[in-house]
Design a protein around this motif. Sequence first.
Motif, PDB file in Angstrom:
ATOM      1  N   ALA A   1       0.839  -1.208   0.000  1.00  0.00           N
ATOM      2  CA  ALA A   1       0.000   0.000   0.000  1.00  0.00           C
ATOM      3  C   ALA A   1       0.869   1.251   0.000  1.00  0.00           C
ATOM      4  N   LYS A   2       1.930   1.226   0.762  1.00  0.00           N
ATOM      5  CA  LYS A   2       2.836   2.379   0.867  1.00  0.00           C
ATOM      6  C   LYS A   2       3.458   2.720  -0.483  1.00  0.00           C
ATOM      7  N   TRP A   3       4.004   1.732  -1.142  1.00  0.00           N
ATOM      8  CA  TRP A   3       4.740   2.020  -2.377  1.00  0.00           C
ATOM      9  C   TRP A   3       3.810   2.265  -3.561  1.00  0.00           C
ATOM     10  N   GLN A   4       2.663   1.621  -3.624  1.00  0.00           N
ATOM     11  CA  GLN A   4       1.704   1.927  -4.694  1.00  0.00           C
ATOM     12  C   GLN A   4       1.241   3.377  -4.588  1.00  0.00           C
ATOM     13  N   LYS A   5       0.995   3.848  -3.380  1.00  0.00           N
ATOM     14  CA  LYS A   5       0.610   5.247  -3.160  1.00  0.00           C
ATOM     15  C   LYS A   5       1.745   6.170  -3.583  1.00  0.00           C
ATOM     16  N   HIS A   6       2.961   5.815  -3.215  1.00  0.00           N
ATOM     17  CA  HIS A   6       4.123   6.647  -3.563  1.00  0.00           C
ATOM     18  C   HIS A   6       4.279   6.761  -5.080  1.00  0.00           C
ATOM     19  N   TRP A   7       4.196   5.638  -5.780  1.00  0.00           N
ATOM     20  CA  TRP A   7       4.392   5.651  -7.234  1.00  0.00           C
ATOM     21  C   TRP A   7       3.313   6.486  -7.934  1.00  0.00           C
ATOM     22  N   LEU A   8       2.071   6.345  -7.495  1.00  0.00           N
ATOM     23  CA  LEU A   8       0.984   7.091  -8.120  1.00  0.00           C
ATOM     24  C   LEU A   8       1.095   8.591  -7.825  1.00  0.00           C
ATOM     25  N   GLN A   9       1.336   8.944  -6.583  1.00  0.00           N
ATOM     26  CA  GLN A   9       1.396  10.353  -6.218  1.00  0.00           C
ATOM     27  C   GLN A   9       2.578  11.065  -6.867  1.00  0.00           C
ATOM     28  N   ASN A  10       3.685  10.390  -6.988  1.00  0.00           N
ATOM     29  CA  ASN A  10       4.890  10.995  -7.548  1.00  0.00           C
ATOM     30  C   ASN A  10       5.044  10.769  -9.043  1.00  0.00           C
ATOM     31  N   LYS A  11       4.059  10.060  -9.638  1.00  0.00           N
ATOM     32  CA  LYS A  11       4.123   9.757 -11.074  1.00  0.00           C
ATOM     33  C   LYS A  11       5.516   9.238 -11.448  1.00  0.00           C
ATOM     34  N   THR A  12       5.935   8.263 -10.666  1.00  0.00           N
ATOM     35  CA  THR A  12       7.292   7.729 -10.782  1.00  0.00           C
ATOM     36  C   THR A  12       7.604   7.223 -12.184  1.00  0.00           C
TER      37      THR A  12
ATOM     38  N   ARG B   1      -8.015  -0.664 -10.810  1.00  0.00           N
ATOM     39  CA  ARG B   1      -7.717  -0.947  -9.412  1.00  0.00           C
ATOM     40  C   ARG B   1      -6.904  -2.225  -9.275  1.00  0.00           C
ATOM     41  N   GLN B   2      -7.303  -3.274 -10.017  1.00  0.00           N
ATOM     42  CA  GLN B   2      -6.597  -4.544  -9.918  1.00  0.00           C
ATOM     43  C   GLN B   2      -5.162  -4.427 -10.421  1.00  0.00           C
ATOM     44  N   LEU B   3      -4.974  -3.743 -11.540  1.00  0.00           N
ATOM     45  CA  LEU B   3      -3.627  -3.595 -12.094  1.00  0.00           C
ATOM     46  C   LEU B   3      -2.741  -2.774 -11.160  1.00  0.00           C
ATOM     47  N   GLN B   4      -3.304  -1.712 -10.579  1.00  0.00           N
ATOM     48  CA  GLN B   4      -2.520  -0.901  -9.655  1.00  0.00           C
ATOM     49  C   GLN B   4      -2.171  -1.673  -8.383  1.00  0.00           C
ATOM     50  N   SER B   5      -3.039  -2.596  -7.992  1.00  0.00           N
ATOM     51  CA  SER B   5      -2.767  -3.396  -6.793  1.00  0.00           C
ATOM     52  C   SER B   5      -1.625  -4.373  -7.009  1.00  0.00           C
ATOM     53  N   LEU B   6      -1.237  -4.577  -8.257  1.00  0.00           N
ATOM     54  CA  LEU B   6      -0.121  -5.467  -8.572  1.00  0.00           C
ATOM     55  C   LEU B   6       1.190  -4.718  -8.744  1.00  0.00           C
ATOM     56  N   GLY B   7       1.131  -3.388  -8.630  1.00  0.00           N
ATOM     57  CA  GLY B   7       2.356  -2.599  -8.675  1.00  0.00           C
ATOM     58  C   GLY B   7       2.978  -2.470 -10.046  1.00  0.00           C
ATOM     59  N   PHE B   8       2.185  -2.591 -11.096  1.00  0.00           N
ATOM     60  CA  PHE B   8       2.736  -2.459 -12.443  1.00  0.00           C
ATOM     61  C   PHE B   8       3.144  -1.008 -12.708  1.00  0.00           C
ATOM     62  N   SER B   9       4.271  -0.832 -13.361  1.00  0.00           N
ATOM     63  CA  SER B   9       4.854   0.502 -13.515  1.00  0.00           C
ATOM     64  C   SER B   9       4.361   1.195 -14.788  1.00  0.00           C
ATOM     65  N   TYR B  10       3.048   1.285 -14.934  1.00  0.00           N
ATOM     66  CA  TYR B  10       2.463   1.963 -16.092  1.00  0.00           C
ATOM     67  C   TYR B  10       2.522   3.477 -15.914  1.00  0.00           C
TER      68      TYR B  10
END
Length: 838
Positions: free
Chosen positions: A10-21, A109-118
Motif C-alpha cells: 500500500a505504501k509504495w503503490q501510493k508513492h508511485w501514483l502520487q509521484n508519477k514515478t 484498481r486490480q492492475l494498480q494493486s499489482l504494482g505495475f509501472s504503467y
Amino acid sequence: MKYNHKAIEAKWQKHWLQNKTFKATLDLSKPKYYVLDMFPYPSGSGLHVGHVEGYTATDIVARYKRQKGFNVLHPMGWDSFGLPAEQYAIRTGTHPAETTQKNIQNFRRQLQSLGFSYDWDREVATSDASYYKWTQWIFTELYKKGLAYEAEAMVNYCPALGTVLANEEVEDGKSTEGGHPVERRPLRQWILKITAYADRLLDDLALVDWPDSLKRLQINWIGKSEGAQVNFKIQGKNEEITVFTTRADTLFGATFLVLSPEHPLVQQLTTPEHRQNVEDYQKMASAESDLFRTELNQEKTGEFLGTYAINPVNGQSVPIWIADYVLMSYGTGAIMAVPAHDERDFAFAKKFGLKISPILRQEGTSVDADACLTGEGEYINSQNQEISFEGMTLKQAKECVSSWLEKKGLGKRTICYKLRDWLFSRQRYWGEPFPILHYEDGSKRVLGLDELPLTPPQMTDFKPTGDGQSPLARVRDWIEITDPKTGKKALRESNTMPQWAGSCWYYLRFCDPHNKEAAWSPESEKYWLPVDLYVGGVEHAVLHLLYARFWHKVLYDCGLVSTTEPFQSLRNQGLIVARSYQRKGGGYVDPEDIQEKNGVYFDRKTGEELKSQIEKMSKSKLNGITPDDIIEEFGADALRLYEMFMGPLEKEKIWNTDAVTGCARFLSRFYDLAVSEKLSDEESPEATKLGHRLVAGVEKDFEILQFNTAIAKMMEFMNDFTRLPVYPRSVVKMATQLLMPLAPHIAEEVWQILGCSEVLSYHPFPKYDEANLIDATMTYVVQVNGKLRGRFELPKDQSKDEVMAAAQRHPAIIKLLDGQKINKVIFVPNKLLNIVVE
C-alpha cells in the motif's frame, strides 16, 4: 520487524501514483524502450490470475530497462468497444458506457494493486470520443486510398444477436457470446482491401523478431499459392467452371469437380431430381464455420448436382459435386479433385464411390488405386496427342501444362491467396460510427477532420432491428440529415466498426495521447516507434496482428509513420490453466465445495462424483482465480513471483494456489536479510562472489525473458548466502536491485531499510566483475568403466596426468584398479576422467 506485505505494498503503490514515478517523456538524450501489453477488454468479471502473467512479464522488462538506462514507455489502456457490453445493456437496460466505465475502474484498481509501472497519464479507452475521433480519421484515409469499399459479402450472421460476427466469435456454428446459432448469409458490408497488402504482409515478416510458430500462423492465414486456373466446360451447356489448382501437373488424374456450396453456378447446374438434397446441404453448410469446414479429419460430406464437366486434357466426363470442405473465399470456390494424390479428395472419393485414377507412382512400386500418393513421383497416364509429362520433374510438368492451357485458351497461370478482404461492418450500437454520408444519387462523402468525432445518438433500446440492420437504424433523426457542407439530403451509415478497429492503432496513440490536433505528433512517433517488445495471448496471433500491421503499412504509405512494422519483437505468454469440476449432467461446481478421496473428486454437499479436468480459466467454469484473493493472502509481490516461477513464459502452466506459499516464504526470508543482526558493513570474498555470480546470471536471464530461471537463481543465492557468518550490506543491496523488477514493493522497502534515500526504480542495474565468476578450483568427476566412483576438488585446469594421479591415491579407486589393465583413459578438462579397464 516482520515482513508485512499489506502495509509495504500500500505504501509504495501510493508513492508511485502520487509521484508519477513512471511518467514517460520525450528525452532524446536517452535510448528509448517501448514495452507494450495487448490491452484488455474490460469485462465485468475482472482479471483472473491467467491475465496477470503477461502483464507481470512486461513490467519486469520495463523496470529492468529503466535500471539499464533506457527511457521506458510502458502504457495501459482499454479495448472498450464491443459486443459483450452491448449484450449486457440489452439484458439489463444499462447504457454500455456506464458498465464499461465501471469495469475499467475495477480493472485499473486490480492492475494498480499489482504494482505495475504503467504511465497512467497515458491511459486511453477506444470508446472515448477523443480516441475514436482518430479511428474515424484513419478510416477516411483508407477510403481516400481506395482501400475501403462497400459490397455484398457472405458473412457470419447471428439472428439472436442481430449482428455479423468475426470467425473468432463463432465456435461450432454458435456465437461465443451467448451460444446462439450462426448462419452464413449475404449482407452489404463495408470492406477493407487488406489483400492489396498481402505480399508486403508476408515479406516484411522477415524484418521482425517473432517466434517462428507465430510467423507461420500469419503466413498460413495469408496463404499465398502459385498455381493455375483451369477452365472445365460443362457437358451439354455453354458455361464453364474455373478451378484453381497448385498442382496443374495432376490434371490428367482429375476425376470429379467440387464446388463450394455458395458457388453462384450451383443452382444453375443442379438438375431437378437433385435440387432438394442440394438445397438442404447448402443450408447445413451455411451454419458451419470456415475452420470446421476445412478441418482435415472431419468426415467428408457432399451432394452430386446431377451434371458433368469435361476434363480439358483427356476429354473424360467428370461429375460435379458440392462439399463444405471447399470455401468460396479461396481461389475460385471450385476445385478439381485428384483423389489418387490428395488426401481430402481421396477420402471423399472413397466415401461416395468415385473414380480414382493414379497418374503418379513411386519407383519400384505398383500402381494402387486404393492408396493415396501425395508429393512427387514418376508420371504415368499423363499424355495426350499434344503434351506428355513422361520423364519430367514436378516443376517441368507444371510449366508444360500451364503453357498448353494458355495456348489453348483453357486456363492461365495465377497466384491465389487465402486472405480475404476484411469485413468491416457490425450491426451494433456500441462501436465507432462510420464517418460516411450516403446521398440519394448513390454517391458518398467521408467526413472531414473538422466534423469528427461523429458520436452515436443516446439510446435506451439496443436490441437488434431483426432485419439485419444496426440498432442505430431506428434513430431516424440521426440517420436522416441534410449535409451542412453540401446542402444535400443524406443518410448516415447505420453500421458501426468492429472492435478490431480501435485496437489496430492504440500503440500509436500511446505515443501522444493528449494531442488534440493530431492522432500523434511526428516527433513522438519517430522517437517511440517501433514497439520494442509486445506481449500478449496467442489467441491474437493472427487477426489482431495482421490488421494492425495492415493499418500501419497504409499509414506508412501516407507518410504518417516512419517504420514499416509496428512491433519489432513479440512474445506470447502461455495459458495458465486450472482444475475444474463438472457434474455428469452438466454444470460446474465451486472448488471450495470439492472433496477428494484417492484421486476421485466429490461434491461435498451432495456426494456426487464429479468429472475433474484441467481447463482454461473462466468464470463460467468456476476455475478462474482472482488476483484480489491471492494478493490479500500472500501479497502482490508473491503473486508476481509465482506467476513467473511457474515455468517458461511461453509454456502452458497449471495453477496451484498452495504453491504461492513458497514464493511468499522466500520474500519473507529476503526481508529478514535487511533487518538481521548479521547485516554488516564488512566485506566477504565468498559473499562478493555469490553476489556477482547472481548479477551475471539474472542479467542473462532477464535479457532472454527467462524469468523462472532468474528466480531460481535468486532462491539458490538465498540458500547459500544465509549460511554465511555475516551478511555484507553491499551484497544485500546488489541482490535487492536484482529483485526489484520481479518484486518491486519489497525491494523498494528493503532498499530504504538499507539506508538508501533515492528511489530504487531508477537506480542503475548492478555490474559484475568477471574475476568473481572464475573458480580457482573445479569438481572433477572420476569414473571407472563409465560408473561414478569419486569426485575431487582440485585446482582448475589440471592435466590428465595430474587428475589421474589424484584418482589413483583414492582408496576406493585403488581397490577397483588393483590387478586391472587400463585400456584407455578418457579426459574432459575441468570436468571428467573415465578410466576404462578390462
